[in-house]
Design a protein around this motif. Structure first.
Motif, short mmCIF file in Angstrom:
data_model
loop_
_atom_site.label_atom_id
_atom_site.label_comp_id
_atom_site.label_asym_id
_atom_site.label_seq_id
_atom_site.Cartn_x
_atom_site.Cartn_y
_atom_site.Cartn_z
N THR A 1 2.77 1.46 -10.16
CA THR A 1 1.77 1.99 -9.24
C THR A 1 0.41 2.03 -9.93
O THR A 1 0.32 2.31 -11.13
CB THR A 1 2.14 3.39 -8.74
OG1 THR A 1 2.30 4.26 -9.85
CG2 THR A 1 3.42 3.36 -7.92
N PHE A 2 -0.61 1.73 -9.14
CA PHE A 2 -1.98 1.70 -9.62
C PHE A 2 -2.86 2.48 -8.66
O PHE A 2 -2.69 2.38 -7.45
CB PHE A 2 -2.50 0.26 -9.70
CG PHE A 2 -1.72 -0.60 -10.66
CD1 PHE A 2 -2.06 -0.67 -12.00
CD2 PHE A 2 -0.62 -1.32 -10.22
CE1 PHE A 2 -1.34 -1.45 -12.88
CE2 PHE A 2 0.12 -2.11 -11.09
CZ PHE A 2 -0.24 -2.17 -12.43
N ALA A 3 -3.81 3.21 -9.23
CA ALA A 3 -4.80 3.89 -8.40
C ALA A 3 -5.65 2.82 -7.71
O ALA A 3 -5.80 1.71 -8.23
CB ALA A 3 -5.67 4.79 -9.26
N PRO A 4 -6.21 3.12 -6.55
CA PRO A 4 -7.00 2.12 -5.82
C PRO A 4 -8.14 1.52 -6.66
O PRO A 4 -8.37 0.31 -6.60
CB PRO A 4 -7.55 2.89 -4.62
CG PRO A 4 -6.56 3.98 -4.40
CD PRO A 4 -6.07 4.36 -5.78
N ASP A 5 -8.83 2.33 -7.47
CA ASP A 5 -9.92 1.78 -8.27
C ASP A 5 -9.40 0.86 -9.38
O ASP A 5 -10.01 -0.15 -9.70
CB ASP A 5 -10.81 2.88 -8.84
CG ASP A 5 -10.06 3.85 -9.74
OD1 ASP A 5 -8.87 4.11 -9.50
OD2 ASP A 5 -10.68 4.36 -10.70
N GLU A 6 -8.25 1.19 -9.96
CA GLU A 6 -7.65 0.32 -10.98
C GLU A 6 -7.27 -1.03 -10.37
O GLU A 6 -7.51 -2.08 -10.96
CB GLU A 6 -6.38 0.95 -11.56
CG GLU A 6 -6.61 2.20 -12.36
CD GLU A 6 -5.31 2.87 -12.74
OE1 GLU A 6 -5.25 3.37 -13.87
OE2 GLU A 6 -4.36 2.90 -11.93
N TRP A 7 -6.65 -0.98 -9.20
CA TRP A 7 -6.22 -2.21 -8.53
C TRP A 7 -7.43 -3.07 -8.16
O TRP A 7 -7.42 -4.28 -8.33
CB TRP A 7 -5.38 -1.89 -7.31
CG TRP A 7 -4.76 -3.10 -6.69
CD1 TRP A 7 -5.04 -3.63 -5.47
CD2 TRP A 7 -3.77 -3.95 -7.28
NE1 TRP A 7 -4.28 -4.75 -5.26
CE2 TRP A 7 -3.49 -4.97 -6.35
CE3 TRP A 7 -3.10 -3.96 -8.49
CZ2 TRP A 7 -2.57 -5.99 -6.60
CZ3 TRP A 7 -2.17 -4.97 -8.74
CH2 TRP A 7 -1.92 -5.96 -7.80
N LYS B 1 0.86 -1.19 0.00
CA LYS B 1 0.00 0.00 0.00
C LYS B 1 0.89 1.23 0.00
O LYS B 1 1.83 1.33 0.79
CB LYS B 1 -0.90 0.01 1.23
CG LYS B 1 -1.98 -1.01 1.18
CD LYS B 1 -2.91 -0.87 2.37
CE LYS B 1 -4.00 -1.90 2.31
NZ LYS B 1 -4.93 -1.79 3.43
N GLY C 1 -2.33 6.70 -1.37
CA GLY C 1 -3.23 6.91 -2.49
C GLY C 1 -3.02 5.99 -3.68
O GLY C 1 -3.52 6.27 -4.76
N ALA C 2 -2.29 4.90 -3.49
CA ALA C 2 -2.01 3.99 -4.61
C ALA C 2 -1.63 2.61 -4.09
O ALA C 2 -1.51 2.39 -2.88
CB ALA C 2 -0.89 4.54 -5.49
N CYS C 3 -1.43 1.71 -5.04
CA CYS C 3 -0.96 0.36 -4.74
C CYS C 3 0.30 0.14 -5.55
O CYS C 3 0.35 0.45 -6.75
CB CYS C 3 -2.03 -0.64 -5.13
SG CYS C 3 -1.54 -2.34 -4.82
N GLY C 4 1.36 -0.37 -4.93
CA GLY C 4 2.61 -0.64 -5.62
C GLY C 4 2.78 -2.12 -5.87
O GLY C 4 2.40 -2.95 -5.04
#
Length: 66
Positions: free
Chosen positions: A45-51, A26, A29-32
């Motif tokens: 890195t991905f935005a939470p909605d993308e992940w 985490k 504001g993103a997921c790595g």
């Protein structure tokens, strides 16, 4: 971002001690996502909605290979 302060985790389904998989952390504001074999390498890195959408398709088995 301090890479050393991130908590990286592997899937519980990782095979062979988890050396052939990706790790997820985490971020603010993103997921790595990174390659477990190259912990100092690049991080996607991905935005939470993308992940969340990606995980939804995985859980629906939409990415199974033939």
């Amino acid at each position: 971002m301090m890479r050393t302060s991130l908590v990286w985790r592997k899937s519980s389904r990782s095979q062979g001690g988890g050396t052939e998989c990706v790790e997820v952390a985490k971020l603010p504001g993103a997921c790595g996502v990174r390659d477990s074999k190259d912990p100092t390498g690049p991080v996607l890195t991905f935005a939470p909605d993308e992940w969340a959408r990606f995980l939804g398709t995985i859980k629906a088995e939409s990415h199974d290979l033939p």
